[in-house]
Design an enzyme around this catalytic site. Sequence first.
Site, PDB file in Angstrom:
ATOM      1  N   HIS A 166     -11.941  29.798 -19.222  1.00  0.00           N
ATOM      2  CA  HIS A 166     -13.440  29.676 -18.789  1.00  0.00           C
ATOM      3  C   HIS A 166     -14.470  29.913 -20.126  1.00  0.00           C
ATOM      4  O   HIS A 166     -15.411  30.459 -20.009  1.00  0.00           O
ATOM      5  CB  HIS A 166     -13.517  30.551 -17.657  1.00  0.00           C
ATOM      6  CG  HIS A 166     -13.176  30.091 -16.391  1.00  0.00           C
ATOM      7  ND1 HIS A 166     -13.629  29.164 -15.642  1.00  0.00           N
ATOM      8  CD2 HIS A 166     -12.199  30.223 -15.764  1.00  0.00           C
ATOM      9  CE1 HIS A 166     -12.991  28.937 -14.709  1.00  0.00           C
ATOM     10  NE2 HIS A 166     -12.008  29.792 -14.614  1.00  0.00           N
ATOM     11  N   ASP A 209     -14.257  27.154 -22.687  1.00  0.00           N
ATOM     12  CA  ASP A 209     -14.610  25.853 -23.257  1.00  0.00           C
ATOM     13  C   ASP A 209     -15.863  25.239 -22.718  1.00  0.00           C
ATOM     14  O   ASP A 209     -16.479  24.897 -23.735  1.00  0.00           O
ATOM     15  CB  ASP A 209     -13.184  24.746 -22.725  1.00  0.00           C
ATOM     16  CG  ASP A 209     -13.182  24.419 -21.033  1.00  0.00           C
ATOM     17  OD1 ASP A 209     -13.822  25.122 -20.288  1.00  0.00           O
ATOM     18  OD2 ASP A 209     -12.465  23.606 -20.949  1.00  0.00           O
ATOM     19  N   GLY A 248       0.270  20.847  -7.790  1.00  0.00           N
ATOM     20  CA  GLY A 248      -0.421  21.906  -7.312  1.00  0.00           C
ATOM     21  C   GLY A 248      -0.332  23.240  -8.031  1.00  0.00           C
ATOM     22  O   GLY A 248      -0.779  24.163  -7.719  1.00  0.00           O
ATOM     23  N   SER A 265      -2.739  20.723 -15.061  1.00  0.00           N
ATOM     24  CA  SER A 265      -3.577  19.607 -15.192  1.00  0.00           C
ATOM     25  C   SER A 265      -3.130  18.270 -15.148  1.00  0.00           C
ATOM     26  O   SER A 265      -3.029  17.212 -16.281  1.00  0.00           O
ATOM     27  CB  SER A 265      -3.774  19.722 -16.773  1.00  0.00           C
ATOM     28  OG  SER A 265      -4.763  21.014 -16.892  1.00  0.00           O
ATOM     29  N   SER A 283      -4.239  15.818 -13.621  1.00  0.00           N
ATOM     30  CA  SER A 283      -5.033  14.615 -13.631  1.00  0.00           C
ATOM     31  C   SER A 283      -5.437  14.422 -15.032  1.00  0.00           C
ATOM     32  O   SER A 283      -5.745  13.226 -15.437  1.00  0.00           O
ATOM     33  CB  SER A 283      -6.271  15.198 -12.625  1.00  0.00           C
ATOM     34  OG  SER A 283      -6.665  16.469 -12.949  1.00  0.00           O
ATOM     35  N   ASP A 289      -8.459  20.401 -21.021  1.00  0.00           N
ATOM     36  CA  ASP A 289      -7.138  20.123 -20.484  1.00  0.00           C
ATOM     37  C   ASP A 289      -6.970  18.679 -21.095  1.00  0.00           C
ATOM     38  O   ASP A 289      -5.918  18.268 -21.436  1.00  0.00           O
ATOM     39  CB  ASP A 289      -7.498  19.886 -18.974  1.00  0.00           C
ATOM     40  CG  ASP A 289      -7.699  21.087 -18.173  1.00  0.00           C
ATOM     41  OD1 ASP A 289      -7.469  22.379 -18.822  1.00  0.00           O
ATOM     42  OD2 ASP A 289      -8.063  21.003 -17.142  1.00  0.00           O
TER      43      ASP A 289
HETATM   44  C1  GLA Z   1      -9.815  24.033 -15.683  1.00  0.00           C
HETATM   45  C2  GLA Z   1     -10.870  23.223 -16.303  1.00  0.00           C
HETATM   46  C3  GLA Z   1     -10.853  23.475 -17.753  1.00  0.00           C
HETATM   47  C4  GLA Z   1     -11.187  24.789 -18.109  1.00  0.00           C
HETATM   48  C5  GLA Z   1     -10.371  25.758 -17.010  1.00  0.00           C
HETATM   49  C6  GLA Z   1     -10.736  27.407 -17.364  1.00  0.00           C
HETATM   50  O1  GLA Z   1      -8.664  23.976 -16.113  1.00  0.00           O
HETATM   51  O2  GLA Z   1     -10.599  21.670 -16.112  1.00  0.00           O
HETATM   52  O3  GLA Z   1     -11.995  22.444 -18.575  1.00  0.00           O
HETATM   53  O4  GLA Z   1     -12.544  25.294 -17.938  1.00  0.00           O
HETATM   54  O5  GLA Z   1     -10.392  25.599 -15.886  1.00  0.00           O
HETATM   55  O6  GLA Z   1     -10.385  27.806 -18.580  1.00  0.00           O
END
Ligand code: GLA
Length: 371
Positions: free
Chosen positions: A31, A33, A113, A117, A119, A163
Amino acid sequence: MRVVEAFRAAFGASPQTVWRAPGRVNLIGEHTDYNDGFVLPFAVPWGLTAALTPRADGVVRLLSLQSADGEPVVMETREESRGWTRYVVGVLAMLGDRVAGADIAIDGDVPQGAGLSSSAALEVAVASALNDVHGLGMTPMELALLSQKAENDFVGMPCGIMDQAASALCEEGHALFLDCRSLGSRSIPFDLAAHGLSLLIIDTQVHHEHAGGEYAKRRAECESAARKLGVPALRDVTDLAGALAQLQGDERKRTEHVVTENHRVEALVGLLRAGAVTEIGALLNASHLSLRDLYEVSSPELDVAVEAALKGGARGARMTGGGFGGSAIALVPVERLESVQESVSAAYAERGYQAPRFLPATPAQGAHRIA
Ligand code: GLA
């Protein structure tokens, strides 16, 4: 290759290009970025493969080898996209006039799930393939930014850049140290095996429905705190005590997390550069406590996974990714891998949680052309 055979069977010709893009886990920098801060993700060995041939007529035909009916989805316009197809169509939409339609077959092995990442991997695989066949000359970071824009503006998830950047830029055997403001990045060697360590992903198999809404709320709280402090982003806070004295309640807690988390990323990078991989555990633990107590994005399943992993002999553990479910990571001496898994499984069984899934991860290669 399976995806190429499926492409031929569905569309009657060989694809013009095939790209693979991986999912990611974040070692530290959670959290941060979207607060213009620092992150340190690495690419996981699982990813998405996109076989693609462009079409001049604007039609998009999409086949997923993971879809139940095995039939391509055919879309004449971008408004017709639903569900997972939005990630693909979003990328096409962001490229505007530079592309028309495409025939695309997708194959993936990212555990669903788990918060790894998939997606972002899908967006980056498709963006990279389009960049290739249309000769657009975009850099990996430009492809990551385009993919993030597709997710922000087309899918409607206000994610940061981590991501997509991880999927586009990571290198095998390395973590990616990324400054989310300047977008400068450096690959940091992360050789676990040389230190007798393994990075174990503990997938809680739980994903809480409210995650998206809470994510947007955290973002808004950070932006509001930065405004009150008179800085462009929380990244710019240099006097933490002074800043905290000006804030209250949730905004105060969120600020404390973001500022200290940025310092933890830099400290962890320092340890990796010094070859002190075995010493990073304390920073992982501190990150988890901060996410649990100050940022309030953990979940009971994640907390139990972290505590039980430490009890079983992990050197450090934390939730990874956005939170509210998904996965935790644990840094584990290889001789303790079994006892860590037993400890977590037993703690889950005791509480009646669904059994967790364990995935040992080594840092893999970012997006690349495979055919
Ligand atoms: C998700 C978001 C990222 C980042 C994380 C937390 O994965 O897609 O951009 O903010 O949460 O670090």
